[in-house]
Design an enzyme around this catalytic site. Structure first.
Site, PDB file in Angstrom:
ATOM      1  CG  ASP A   4      -1.827   1.169   1.361  1.00  0.00           C
ATOM      2  OD1 ASP A   4      -1.846   2.008   0.431  1.00  0.00           O
ATOM      3  OD2 ASP A   4      -2.529   1.268   2.387  1.00  0.00           O
ATOM      4  CG  ASP A 104      -2.768   3.593  -2.501  1.00  0.00           C
ATOM      5  OD1 ASP A 104      -3.817   2.926  -2.391  1.00  0.00           O
ATOM      6  OD2 ASP A 104      -2.257   4.221  -1.557  1.00  0.00           O
ATOM      7  CD  GLU A 105      -5.028  -1.028  -0.142  1.00  0.00           C
ATOM      8  OE1 GLU A 105      -5.410  -2.177   0.093  1.00  0.00           O
ATOM      9  OE2 GLU A 105      -5.630  -0.019   0.252  1.00  0.00           O
TER      10      GLU A 105
HETATM   11  P1  TTP Z   1      -5.367   5.030   0.850  1.00  0.00           P
HETATM   12  O1  TTP Z   1      -4.309   4.044   0.537  1.00  0.00           O
HETATM   13  O2  TTP Z   1      -6.520   4.609   1.702  1.00  0.00           O
HETATM   14  O3  TTP Z   1      -4.747   6.305   1.589  1.00  0.00           O
HETATM   15  P2  TTP Z   1      -3.339   6.979   1.383  1.00  0.00           P
HETATM   16  O4  TTP Z   1      -2.491   6.266   0.415  1.00  0.00           O
HETATM   17  O5  TTP Z   1      -3.564   8.427   1.078  1.00  0.00           O
HETATM   18  O6  TTP Z   1      -2.731   6.913   2.838  1.00  0.00           O
HETATM   19  P3  TTP Z   1      -2.078   5.665   3.589  1.00  0.00           P
HETATM   20  O7  TTP Z   1      -0.660   6.104   3.868  1.00  0.00           O
HETATM   21  O8  TTP Z   1      -2.876   5.539   4.847  1.00  0.00           O
HETATM   22  O9  TTP Z   1      -2.168   4.480   2.707  1.00  0.00           O
HETATM   23  O10 TTP Z   1      -5.973   5.618  -0.489  1.00  0.00           O
HETATM   24  C1  TTP Z   1      -5.197   5.823  -1.659  1.00  0.00           C
HETATM   25  C2  TTP Z   1      -5.600   7.114  -2.342  1.00  0.00           C
HETATM   26  O11 TTP Z   1      -6.985   7.094  -2.642  1.00  0.00           O
HETATM   27  C3  TTP Z   1      -5.384   8.344  -1.492  1.00  0.00           C
HETATM   28  O12 TTP Z   1      -4.062   8.850  -1.612  1.00  0.00           O
HETATM   29  C4  TTP Z   1      -6.415   9.286  -2.024  1.00  0.00           C
HETATM   30  C5  TTP Z   1      -7.548   8.392  -2.493  1.00  0.00           C
HETATM   31  N1  TTP Z   1      -8.635   8.369  -1.493  1.00  0.00           N
HETATM   32  C6  TTP Z   1      -9.680   9.269  -1.653  1.00  0.00           C
HETATM   33  O13 TTP Z   1      -9.697  10.051  -2.614  1.00  0.00           O
HETATM   34  N2  TTP Z   1     -10.671   9.259  -0.726  1.00  0.00           N
HETATM   35  C7  TTP Z   1     -10.689   8.440   0.366  1.00  0.00           C
HETATM   36  O14 TTP Z   1     -11.623   8.489   1.192  1.00  0.00           O
HETATM   37  C8  TTP Z   1      -9.591   7.521   0.533  1.00  0.00           C
HETATM   38  C9  TTP Z   1      -9.554   6.601   1.718  1.00  0.00           C
HETATM   39  C10 TTP Z   1      -8.600   7.529  -0.432  1.00  0.00           C
HETATM   40 MG    MG Z   2      -2.198   4.160   0.537  1.00  0.00          MG
END
Ligand code: TTP
Ligand code: MG
Length: 367
Positions: A4, A104-105
């Site tokens: 992730d 992103d996962e």
């Molecule tokens: P995530 O992987 O949930 O969040 P992240 O990568 O920003 O943070 P983390 O370090 O906790 O992994 O989501 C990936 C992308 O998806 C995030 O950068 C932006 C988008 N996203 C949204 O637009 N709205 C949301 O509610 C979430 C959870 C994510």
């Molecule tokens: Mg992320």
């Protein structure tokens, strides 16, 4: 393992403009109604120190960062999507099988690459992190486990730039103290419901009577919660939309060893299979015939072509050849016939629906 990317959109903004790196960075979906209406898409970890996170209204984020030198930027989905595709292509190369689960996962099955050795898997995960940093300049968090459920929870448990390995022996002690909300599928409502049943931690859930879970949450979900709490998950890592095989099987009007009758039925099955894969633009390499005999034994025979095909005539001809070969060897009559295609060639990746996040957030902006 589950990989992730850390604060993905905001991290990409930092790469584009490194001068913002030490400031709180908030990436926003502006709905356009008023200059500050909309929701936060994500924020870097500096901004998270001020409780700014995905989903909150922009005006609220601005209030939290009132006297701070923070950066607010609009989402740039074309840029993120392009970066995502490069990352996924890079990660895919490190896996025996691969499953992207978000922008992103991704899950990577690395069982063979690491000889099923968790020590090796740790070094392998570190190698992937280093590769991602060197090639794309990005950090990620990786969770390694014996299945997808544990890997996901492991990845979430240490962020950013984390690397958490949970061996089969460690599953119970790793999961036991966690709040149930860490399990996929346990949202706010379910957490509340479980609380009323006296279930707060994963250990509570694991010990809770499965029959009572079933009567409260229904058969499928109740059973899922029970197994999830025990860290049991048999789901395979596979490309989304990737079907391993397509098959059809049908009973003949009468038991027979007459090639014409068998071909007639087999041709029909081939056409049905072709219709199923046609709209998916898929090609296959392996063709299998299945024959269920009068004594109910099941026989099969396969042929793998040199090149993938989607051609109906090729399918029918190969199926016919395989049945002919098979009937020469068999003394019994055939009762049911089946055709299966597998060994699909990879499709071009379809665009991820980045907008699904945004739509949700714009609705939330109605607050
Ligand atoms: P995530 O992987 O949930 O969040 P992240 O990568 O920003 O943070 P983390 O370090 O906790 O992994 O989501 C990936 C992308 O998806 C995030 O950068 C932006 C988008 N996203 C949204 O637009 N709205 C949301 O509610 C979430 C959870 C994510
Ligand atoms: Mg992320």
């Amino acid at each position: 393992m589950l990989v992730d990317l850390d604060y993905f959109f905001a991290q990409l903004e930092e790469i584009r403009d490194p001068s913002i790196k030490d400031k709180p960075v908030v990436v926003c979906v502006y709905s356009g109604r008023t200059p500050d209406s909309g929701a936060v898409s994500t924020a870097n970890y500096k901004a998270r120190e001020y409780s700014v996170k995905s989903g909150i209204p922009i005006y609220q984020a601005k209030k939290k960062l009132e006297n701070v030198d923070a950066v607010f930027l609009p989402v740039d989905d074309v840029y993120y999507e392009e970066a995502s595709q490069k990352i996924m292509d890079l990660l895919r190369k490190h896996a025996n099988s691969f499953e992207q689960v978000g922008i992103d996962e991704a899950f990577l099955d690395v069982t063979q690459k690491t000889d099923c050795d968790f020590q090796k898997a740790r070094s392998y995960a570190q190698k992937i992190k280093d590769d991602l940093k060197a090639r794309q300049g990005l950090t990620c968090s990786i969770g390694v486990g014996p299945n997808k459920l544990v890997a996901k929870i492991a990845a979430d448990s240490q962020k950013p730039d984390g690397l958490t390995v949970v061996t089969p022996e460690q599953i119970t002690s790793f999961l036991a103290p966690m709040p149930v909300s860490r399990l996929i599928g346990v949202g706010i409502k379910t957490t509340e419901k479980m609380k009323t049943l006296g279930i707060n931690t994963v250990e509570d859930l694991a010990k809770y009577d499965v029959q009572k879970l079933v009567s409260t949450f229904g058969k499928n979900i109740g059973t899922y919660f029970h197994y999830a709490a025990l860290g049991i998950d048999n789901g395979p890592v596979q490309e989304k939309g990737e079907v391993e095989s397509v098959s059809r099987i049908s009973t003949l009007k009468q038991n027979t060893d007459d090639m014409n009758l068998i071909t007639e039925k087999a041709d029909q099955l081939c056409a049905e299979i072709q219709a199923e894969i046609l709209h998916q633009g898929k090609k296959f390499k392996t063709i299998t015939i299945i024959a269920i005999m009068t004594d109910l034994t099941t026989k099969s025979k396969s042929k793998t072509l040199d090149n993938p095909t989607g051609d109906l005539e090729m399918l029918k001809t190969t199926v016919k050849e395989l049945f002919q070969e098979y009937l020469q060897e068999s003394t019994l009559e055939v009762r049911r016939v089946g055709v299966k295609i597998s060994n699909f060639s990879k499709e071009q990746k379809t665009q991820k629906q980045i907008t699904s996040f945004f739509n949700k957030q714009i609705k939330e902006d109605d607050i």
